[in-house]
Design a protein around this motif. Structure first.
Motif, PDB file in Angstrom:
ATOM      1  N   ALA A 138       0.841  -1.206   0.000  1.00  0.00           N
ATOM      2  CA  ALA A 138       0.000   0.000   0.000  1.00  0.00           C
ATOM      3  C   ALA A 138       0.875   1.255   0.000  1.00  0.00           C
ATOM      4  N   ASN A 139       1.906   1.262   0.832  1.00  0.00           N
ATOM      5  CA  ASN A 139       2.798   2.425   0.897  1.00  0.00           C
ATOM      6  C   ASN A 139       3.509   2.664  -0.435  1.00  0.00           C
ATOM      7  N   THR A 140       3.975   1.578  -1.053  1.00  0.00           N
ATOM      8  CA  THR A 140       4.700   1.719  -2.315  1.00  0.00           C
ATOM      9  C   THR A 140       3.774   2.141  -3.450  1.00  0.00           C
ATOM     10  N   LEU A 141       2.562   1.591  -3.472  1.00  0.00           N
ATOM     11  CA  LEU A 141       1.589   1.997  -4.490  1.00  0.00           C
ATOM     12  C   LEU A 141       1.240   3.479  -4.345  1.00  0.00           C
ATOM     13  N   TYR A 142       1.161   3.933  -3.092  1.00  0.00           N
ATOM     14  CA  TYR A 142       0.903   5.365  -2.862  1.00  0.00           C
ATOM     15  C   TYR A 142       2.039   6.200  -3.462  1.00  0.00           C
ATOM     16  N   ASN A 143       3.281   5.812  -3.199  1.00  0.00           N
ATOM     17  CA  ASN A 143       4.420   6.558  -3.736  1.00  0.00           C
ATOM     18  C   ASN A 143       4.426   6.562  -5.260  1.00  0.00           C
ATOM     19  N   LEU A 144       4.143   5.410  -5.860  1.00  0.00           N
ATOM     20  CA  LEU A 144       4.095   5.338  -7.323  1.00  0.00           C
ATOM     21  C   LEU A 144       2.947   6.181  -7.876  1.00  0.00           C
ATOM     22  N   GLY A 145       1.832   6.183  -7.157  1.00  0.00           N
ATOM     23  CA  GLY A 145       0.695   6.997  -7.581  1.00  0.00           C
ATOM     24  C   GLY A 145       1.010   8.481  -7.543  1.00  0.00           C
ATOM     25  N   GLU A 146       1.720   8.903  -6.495  1.00  0.00           N
ATOM     26  CA  GLU A 146       2.068  10.321  -6.371  1.00  0.00           C
ATOM     27  C   GLU A 146       3.086  10.737  -7.431  1.00  0.00           C
ATOM     28  N   ILE A 147       4.017   9.833  -7.779  1.00  0.00           N
ATOM     29  CA  ILE A 147       4.955  10.138  -8.869  1.00  0.00           C
ATOM     30  C   ILE A 147       4.184  10.316 -10.179  1.00  0.00           C
ATOM     31  N   SER A 148       3.246   9.405 -10.443  1.00  0.00           N
ATOM     32  CA  SER A 148       2.449   9.513 -11.669  1.00  0.00           C
ATOM     33  C   SER A 148       1.631  10.792 -11.674  1.00  0.00           C
ATOM     34  N   ARG A 149       1.126  11.188 -10.503  1.00  0.00           N
ATOM     35  CA  ARG A 149       0.343  12.418 -10.418  1.00  0.00           C
ATOM     36  C   ARG A 149       1.227  13.627 -10.743  1.00  0.00           C
ATOM     37  N   GLU A 150       2.445  13.635 -10.199  1.00  0.00           N
ATOM     38  CA  GLU A 150       3.374  14.737 -10.488  1.00  0.00           C
ATOM     39  C   GLU A 150       3.720  14.784 -11.978  1.00  0.00           C
ATOM     40  N   GLU A 151       3.780  13.613 -12.596  1.00  0.00           N
ATOM     41  CA  GLU A 151       4.105  13.536 -14.027  1.00  0.00           C
ATOM     42  C   GLU A 151       2.880  13.781 -14.908  1.00  0.00           C
ATOM     43  N   GLU A 152       1.733  14.026 -14.256  1.00  0.00           N
ATOM     44  CA  GLU A 152       0.452  14.272 -14.939  1.00  0.00           C
ATOM     45  C   GLU A 152       0.016  13.076 -15.777  1.00  0.00           C
ATOM     46  N   ASN A 153       0.434  11.890 -15.345  1.00  0.00           N
ATOM     47  CA  ASN A 153      -0.055  10.652 -15.965  1.00  0.00           C
ATOM     48  C   ASN A 153      -1.270  10.213 -15.144  1.00  0.00           C
ATOM     49  N   ILE A 154      -2.410  10.812 -15.437  1.00  0.00           N
ATOM     50  CA  ILE A 154      -3.586  10.667 -14.584  1.00  0.00           C
ATOM     51  C   ILE A 154      -4.105   9.234 -14.536  1.00  0.00           C
ATOM     52  N   GLU A 155      -4.153   8.565 -15.684  1.00  0.00           N
ATOM     53  CA  GLU A 155      -4.686   7.196 -15.706  1.00  0.00           C
ATOM     54  C   GLU A 155      -3.824   6.257 -14.869  1.00  0.00           C
ATOM     55  N   GLN A 156      -2.518   6.397 -14.982  1.00  0.00           N
ATOM     56  CA  GLN A 156      -1.626   5.535 -14.195  1.00  0.00           C
ATOM     57  C   GLN A 156      -1.734   5.874 -12.709  1.00  0.00           C
ATOM     58  N   ALA A 157      -1.847   7.172 -12.410  1.00  0.00           N
ATOM     59  CA  ALA A 157      -2.003   7.583 -11.015  1.00  0.00           C
ATOM     60  C   ALA A 157      -3.270   6.992 -10.422  1.00  0.00           C
ATOM     61  N   LYS A 158      -4.354   7.022 -11.180  1.00  0.00           N
ATOM     62  CA  LYS A 158      -5.620   6.450 -10.698  1.00  0.00           C
ATOM     63  C   LYS A 158      -5.480   4.950 -10.454  1.00  0.00           C
ATOM     64  N   ALA A 159      -4.780   4.270 -11.355  1.00  0.00           N
ATOM     65  CA  ALA A 159      -4.618   2.822 -11.209  1.00  0.00           C
ATOM     66  C   ALA A 159      -3.833   2.481  -9.941  1.00  0.00           C
ATOM     67  N   PHE A 160      -2.733   3.194  -9.690  1.00  0.00           N
ATOM     68  CA  PHE A 160      -1.923   2.936  -8.494  1.00  0.00           C
ATOM     69  C   PHE A 160      -2.722   3.244  -7.218  1.00  0.00           C
ATOM     70  N   HIS A 161      -3.392   4.390  -7.189  1.00  0.00           N
ATOM     71  CA  HIS A 161      -4.113   4.775  -5.981  1.00  0.00           C
ATOM     72  C   HIS A 161      -5.343   3.885  -5.740  1.00  0.00           C
TER      73      HIS A 161
END
Length: 271
Positions: A138-161
């Protein structure tokens, strides 16, 4: 453990620079985390150095690596992380390797090396899945989601979160779910999916209110107010923003000026 209990434990086991005979390397690392929780960083540093010294004396490579990782995590010491990496390269302890990859990801993030952070977190996630470490996943998925959010990769961010929220539900971490669902609501809003945003914000709000999570409640209502504004529903926006203002009052914090300004605008518009 209450802060008072933690302080008593530390006082019992650590006196000045002297340690109880029962404080081995593992106990020292546990006590170091306790010291940090009650804001005693100097004592934490002392305990970590004690753990490193003991591990070297006993030639316990894995324990030394854990101690160095703890030092890196607490002090952001890149040299300690590198030294731990040399030991971990020949270790067969998957938990240790997972922790190293995770700390490497955090260190890379803090130094601005996003590609290295993504690679390290991906490796850590794979190990955590193999180890069935759901908290770590869960912690790692959160970190990956936040990286994707910063990169404006919204679909990937949604998938991770979304995967993170599913794990938090399994772990019955309801406050964590509030944060995760609110992030998903924000991501849907950025993606201009108002209905999707409302679904996530409302789900988060229901949990936040049941848990008496005032901060979570404020975040969710603020998000719902923004969605009401997007739909030009001034009455609903006013309702949510009024509750946001109440939430800030309950938290003992001043209401942000943009909220007060918008409430005044709505009052003029409606009346």
């Amino acid at each position: 453990m209450t802060p008072e209990q933690a302080k008593n434990l530390l006082d019992l086991m650590v006196q000045g620079k002297d340690f109880d005979v029962g404080v081995d390397a593992g106990a020292a690392l546990m006590l170091a985390d306790v010291a940090l929780q009650i804001d005693q960083p100097e004592r934490a540093d002392l305990l970590i150095n004690h753990a490193i010294k003991l591990a070297k004396e006993t030639d316990d490579k894995d324990q030394l690596a854990w101690a160095l990782l703890t030092k890196s995590r607490i002090t952001n010491d890149g040299d300690a992380l590198s030294e731990a990496g040399e030991i971990i390269a020949v270790s067969e302890d998957d938990w240790l390797r997972s922790a190293y990859n995770n700390q490497s990801g955090i260190h890379a993030l803090e130094t601005g090396d996003i590609p290295a952070a993504k690679a390290a977190f991906a490796q850590s996630l794979a190990l955590k899945e193999m180890l069935e470490d759901k908290v770590g996943q869960a912690n790692t998925l959160y970190n990956l989601g936040e990286i994707s959010r910063e990169e404006e990769n919204i679909e990937q961010a949604k998938a991770f979160h979304a995967r993170c929220v599913d794990l938090l539900e399994e772990l019955e971490d309801r406050k964590g779910m509030v944060n995760g669902l609110a992030i998903l609501g924000h991501l849907e809003a950025v993606d201009k999916n108002v209905d999707g945003a409302i679904i996530h914000y409302e789900a988060a709000l229901e949990i936040a209110e049941s848990e008496e999570d005032f901060e979570g409640t404020v975040v969710c209502r603020w998000g719902l107010a923004e969605m009401a504004r997007t739909m030009n529903d001034h009455d609903l926006e006013l309702q949510h923003l009024s509750q946001v203002m109440v939430g800030f009052m309950q938290l003992g914090r001043p209401t942000p000026e943009p909220i007060k300004d918008r409430l005044n605008e709505l009052a003029d518009t409606i009346h």
